[in-house]
Write a protein that holds these residues in place. Structure first.
Motif, mmCIF file in Angstrom:
data_model
loop_
_atom_site.group_PDB
_atom_site.id
_atom_site.type_symbol
_atom_site.label_atom_id
_atom_site.label_comp_id
_atom_site.label_asym_id
_atom_site.label_seq_id
_atom_site.Cartn_x
_atom_site.Cartn_y
_atom_site.Cartn_z
ATOM 1 N N GLY A 1 19.686 6.912 -12.711
ATOM 2 C CA GLY A 1 20.963 6.372 -12.252
ATOM 3 C C GLY A 1 21.282 5.047 -12.913
ATOM 4 O O GLY A 1 22.437 4.699 -13.123
ATOM 5 N N SER A 2 20.249 4.296 -13.280
ATOM 6 C CA SER A 2 20.466 2.987 -13.880
ATOM 7 C C SER A 2 19.279 2.610 -14.748
ATOM 8 O O SER A 2 18.145 2.622 -14.296
ATOM 9 C CB SER A 2 20.679 1.939 -12.780
ATOM 10 N N PHE A 3 19.545 2.276 -16.008
ATOM 11 C CA PHE A 3 18.489 1.690 -16.831
ATOM 12 C C PHE A 3 19.072 0.558 -17.676
ATOM 13 O O PHE A 3 18.707 0.354 -18.828
ATOM 14 C CB PHE A 3 17.752 2.740 -17.683
ATOM 15 N N GLU A 4 19.992 -0.210 -17.055
ATOM 16 C CA GLU A 4 20.601 -1.346 -17.736
ATOM 17 C C GLU A 4 19.557 -2.377 -18.167
ATOM 18 O O GLU A 4 19.741 -3.082 -19.161
ATOM 19 C CB GLU A 4 21.647 -2.014 -16.850
ATOM 20 N N TYR A 5 18.467 -2.465 -17.413
ATOM 21 C CA TYR A 5 17.433 -3.442 -17.744
ATOM 22 C C TYR A 5 16.764 -3.129 -19.081
ATOM 23 O O TYR A 5 16.070 -3.982 -19.654
ATOM 24 C CB TYR A 5 16.375 -3.491 -16.627
ATOM 25 N N THR B 1 0.817 -1.208 0.000
ATOM 26 C CA THR B 1 0.000 0.000 0.000
ATOM 27 C C THR B 1 0.849 1.255 0.000
ATOM 28 O O THR B 1 0.394 2.321 -0.380
ATOM 29 C CB THR B 1 -0.925 0.026 1.234
ATOM 30 N N ASP B 2 2.092 1.138 0.432
ATOM 31 C CA ASP B 2 2.983 2.305 0.463
ATOM 32 C C ASP B 2 3.557 2.565 -0.917
ATOM 33 O O ASP B 2 3.808 1.622 -1.676
ATOM 34 C CB ASP B 2 4.124 2.081 1.467
ATOM 35 N N PRO B 3 3.808 3.845 -1.265
ATOM 36 C CA PRO B 3 4.425 4.163 -2.557
ATOM 37 C C PRO B 3 5.816 3.542 -2.666
ATOM 38 O O PRO B 3 6.532 3.425 -1.682
ATOM 39 C CB PRO B 3 4.509 5.698 -2.532
ATOM 40 N N ARG B 4 6.183 3.138 -3.864
ATOM 41 C CA ARG B 4 7.506 2.587 -4.126
ATOM 42 C C ARG B 4 8.255 3.548 -5.049
ATOM 43 O O ARG B 4 7.657 4.266 -5.833
ATOM 44 C CB ARG B 4 7.376 1.229 -4.825
ATOM 45 N N THR B 5 9.573 3.564 -4.975
ATOM 46 C CA THR B 5 10.397 4.349 -5.882
ATOM 47 C C THR B 5 11.099 3.405 -6.844
ATOM 48 O O THR B 5 11.209 2.200 -6.583
ATOM 49 C CB THR B 5 11.454 5.167 -5.125
ATOM 50 N N LEU B 6 11.583 3.953 -7.941
ATOM 51 C CA LEU B 6 12.321 3.134 -8.902
ATOM 52 C C LEU B 6 13.580 2.561 -8.257
ATOM 53 O O LEU B 6 13.954 1.407 -8.508
ATOM 54 C CB LEU B 6 12.682 3.970 -10.127
ATOM 55 N N THR B 7 14.216 3.356 -7.408
ATOM 56 C CA THR B 7 15.404 2.872 -6.704
ATOM 57 C C THR B 7 15.075 1.653 -5.850
ATOM 58 O O THR B 7 15.845 0.686 -5.789
ATOM 59 C CB THR B 7 15.996 3.992 -5.822
ATOM 60 N N ASP B 8 13.912 1.683 -5.202
ATOM 61 C CA ASP B 8 13.468 0.539 -4.407
ATOM 62 C C ASP B 8 13.350 -0.715 -5.273
ATOM 63 O O ASP B 8 13.760 -1.813 -4.880
ATOM 64 C CB ASP B 8 12.112 0.821 -3.758
ATOM 65 N N THR C 1 16.822 -1.924 -6.345
ATOM 66 C CA THR C 1 17.508 -2.526 -5.203
ATOM 67 C C THR C 1 16.963 -3.918 -4.900
ATOM 68 O O THR C 1 17.719 -4.878 -4.682
ATOM 69 C CB THR C 1 17.368 -1.634 -3.957
ATOM 70 N N ALA C 2 15.627 -4.040 -4.919
ATOM 71 C CA ALA C 2 14.993 -5.328 -4.652
ATOM 72 C C ALA C 2 15.345 -6.351 -5.725
ATOM 73 O O ALA C 2 15.595 -7.534 -5.430
ATOM 74 C CB ALA C 2 13.482 -5.156 -4.560
ATOM 75 N N ALA C 3 15.380 -5.909 -6.976
ATOM 76 C CA ALA C 3 15.727 -6.820 -8.072
ATOM 77 C C ALA C 3 17.164 -7.316 -7.929
ATOM 78 O O ALA C 3 17.449 -8.505 -8.130
ATOM 79 C CB ALA C 3 15.536 -6.111 -9.409
ATOM 80 N N ASN C 4 18.066 -6.409 -7.584
ATOM 81 C CA ASN C 4 19.467 -6.799 -7.399
ATOM 82 C C ASN C 4 19.631 -7.758 -6.225
ATOM 83 O O ASN C 4 20.582 -8.559 -6.182
ATOM 84 C CB ASN C 4 20.333 -5.560 -7.173
ATOM 85 N N ASP D 1 14.707 -10.244 -5.578
ATOM 86 C CA ASP D 1 13.256 -10.257 -5.434
ATOM 87 C C ASP D 1 12.603 -10.602 -6.776
ATOM 88 O O ASP D 1 12.760 -9.885 -7.770
ATOM 89 C CB ASP D 1 12.758 -8.890 -4.951
ATOM 90 N N ALA D 2 11.872 -11.701 -6.793
ATOM 91 C CA ALA D 2 11.316 -12.222 -8.043
ATOM 92 C C ALA D 2 10.319 -11.264 -8.681
ATOM 93 O O ALA D 2 10.284 -11.110 -9.910
ATOM 94 C CB ALA D 2 10.652 -13.581 -7.787
ATOM 95 N N ARG D 3 9.465 -10.617 -7.854
ATOM 96 C CA ARG D 3 8.456 -9.699 -8.404
ATOM 97 C C ARG D 3 9.118 -8.495 -9.075
ATOM 98 O O ARG D 3 8.715 -8.078 -10.159
ATOM 99 C CB ARG D 3 7.512 -9.244 -7.299
ATOM 100 N N SER D 4 10.133 -7.920 -8.440
ATOM 101 C CA SER D 4 10.831 -6.764 -9.011
ATOM 102 C C SER D 4 11.563 -7.146 -10.289
ATOM 103 O O SER D 4 11.556 -6.390 -11.270
ATOM 104 C CB SER D 4 11.823 -6.191 -7.987
#
Length: 405
Positions: free
Chosen positions: A342-346, A289-296, A299-302, A305-308
């Protein structure tokens, strides 16, 4: 009537010649009249007349070059022409979601000062927008001990559907209203001519003059920020479309009745790849329910975290499909991925490159080179300043013709 029309055509032709001469001098920094005539395939007499007009207007100046004869010290020095940098000060402005970046340059494009102005709101009413631009410019001029009255022109880059020739904004994520004619508001707020342009076009201009597009005739710039933009350079010229609404790569439809885009339509590429889209998708996927940032998300993907990872992978696949469509449409020399993230390698991973290769029409020739350029908001502002210089040049050349008549 025929005489008047003939006179008008002659004036237009002289203006075209003056602008071509001015562009040639800008491109070479310092050049002789005879070399200009050779480069433009024009008679020396025509160049002499055009340069005399530009000199009288203070747009260029004469400087002493090397002697014509290198074998003797008594050789007559060559007279070269260069831009008169101090004749005009121009401002380039980039409006982002959280700040306004301003760069002040002279007529040669040399930076005088830069300034960053914070924004409380990402979207503003048109009247507030223009007043905020004035405030940012006022403070920027103050950092250089100059005033707004010293400005000869201002170019403002914003995201959206822009008719640059009319300063008309069909839609922008920076404005709360649609179909806004900003000309009267800008004329009221600023003491000099002001020009509005799509920010991705300005990045393409900056890449052409200062960056990875230098020396290329046909290339594309895909901008990756809060949204996704596109600047198109064909045969050295920016392509905007008939209404100024061309090159809207972010609003290319990739899914019928798909995800909601910030433009109000569904299924746009940006609705799957834009920063806001990734945050929305990650929030739904994690049931948070809380807002997420792209950095979050990154970070989670690195961290595994499977969902990220899934959110970023889907964005990359959508992006790859879009880029392959661009190659099929334009067959450019190069595609430049430019952004402040800062990062868009994906978005240029090997999986994305595979998607692009699989989506491009198969021919026995290599794909256009895909380059990545990370830079800050100053690059947008620098592109805006470059466009501003061009527009001020056009205005000053027109003034020459008006005074002659």
């Amino acid at each position: 009537m025929l005489k008047s029309k003939a006179s008008s055509n002659a004036t237009d032709q002289r203006n075209i010649t003056r602008l071509r001469v001015l562009e040639q001098i800008r491109a070479t920094e310092a050049i002789s009249r005879i070399d200009i005539a050779t480069a433009l395939e024009t008679s020396p007499a025509t160049i002499t007349s055009a340069t005399a007009d530009l000199l009288s207007a203070g747009l260029i100046q004469e400087i002493e070059g090397e002697s014509q004869s290198k074998s003797t010290r008594r050789g007559r020095p060559r007279v070269l022409l260069k831009l008169h940098g101090g004749c005009h000060m121009i401002a380039g402005v980039k409006v982002a979601r959280h700040q306004i970046s301003v760069i002040l340059v002279d007529f040669e494009g040399t930076e005088i000062a830069s300034y960053t102005h914070p924004l409380d709101e990402a979207r503003m009413a048109p009247e507030i927008f223009t007043k905020t631009i004035r405030t940012a410019l006022d403070l920027a001029c103050g950092t250089a001990n100059r005033s707004l009255s010293d400005l000869s022109g201002v170019c403002i880059g914003i995201a959206g559907l822009i008719d640059a020739e009319k300063n008309f904004v069909h839609w922008s994520s920076s404005l709360t209203e649609r179909n806004v004619d900003l000309s009267p508001l800008l004329s009221k707020a600023l003491p000099c001519p002001a020009f509005i342009e799509n920010d991705a076009n300005l990045v393409a201009k900056a890449e052409q003059l200062f960056g990875l597009g230098k020396g290329l005739k046909t290339f594309l710039v895909v901008t990756i920020e809060h949204g996704i933009g596109l600047g198109i350079v064909v045969d050295g010229k920016l392509y905007r479309g008939e209404r100024g609404c061309g090159a809207e790569f972010g609003h290319l439809k990739v899914q019928l009745d798909g995800a909601l885009c910030q433009c109000g339509q569904r299924g746009c590429l940006e609705a799957y790849v834009g920063e806001y889209a990734l945050i929305r998708e990650a929030t739904i996927a994690s049931q948070a329910t809380d807002p997420r940032t792209l950095t979050d998300i990154l970070t989670a993907a690195n961290a595994g975290d499977a969902r990220s990872i899934s959110v970023l992978s889907r964005a990359g696949q959508m992006f790859g499909m879009g880029v392959s469509n661009l190659i099929n449409l334009f067959d450019p020399e190069c595609i430049i991925l430019s952004g402040t993230r800062g990062s868009f390698e994906y978005l240029h991973s090997e999986d994305v490159m595979t998607r692009i290769r699989n989506g491009v029409v198969s021919v026995d020739a290599p794909l256009p080179e895909i380059k990545v350029n990370h830079w800050g908001d100053s690059m947008w502002a620098k592109g805006a300043a470059a466009y501003g210089i061009e527009q001020v040049s056009i205005l000053k050349v027109r003034e020459l013709a008006a005074h002659a008549n």
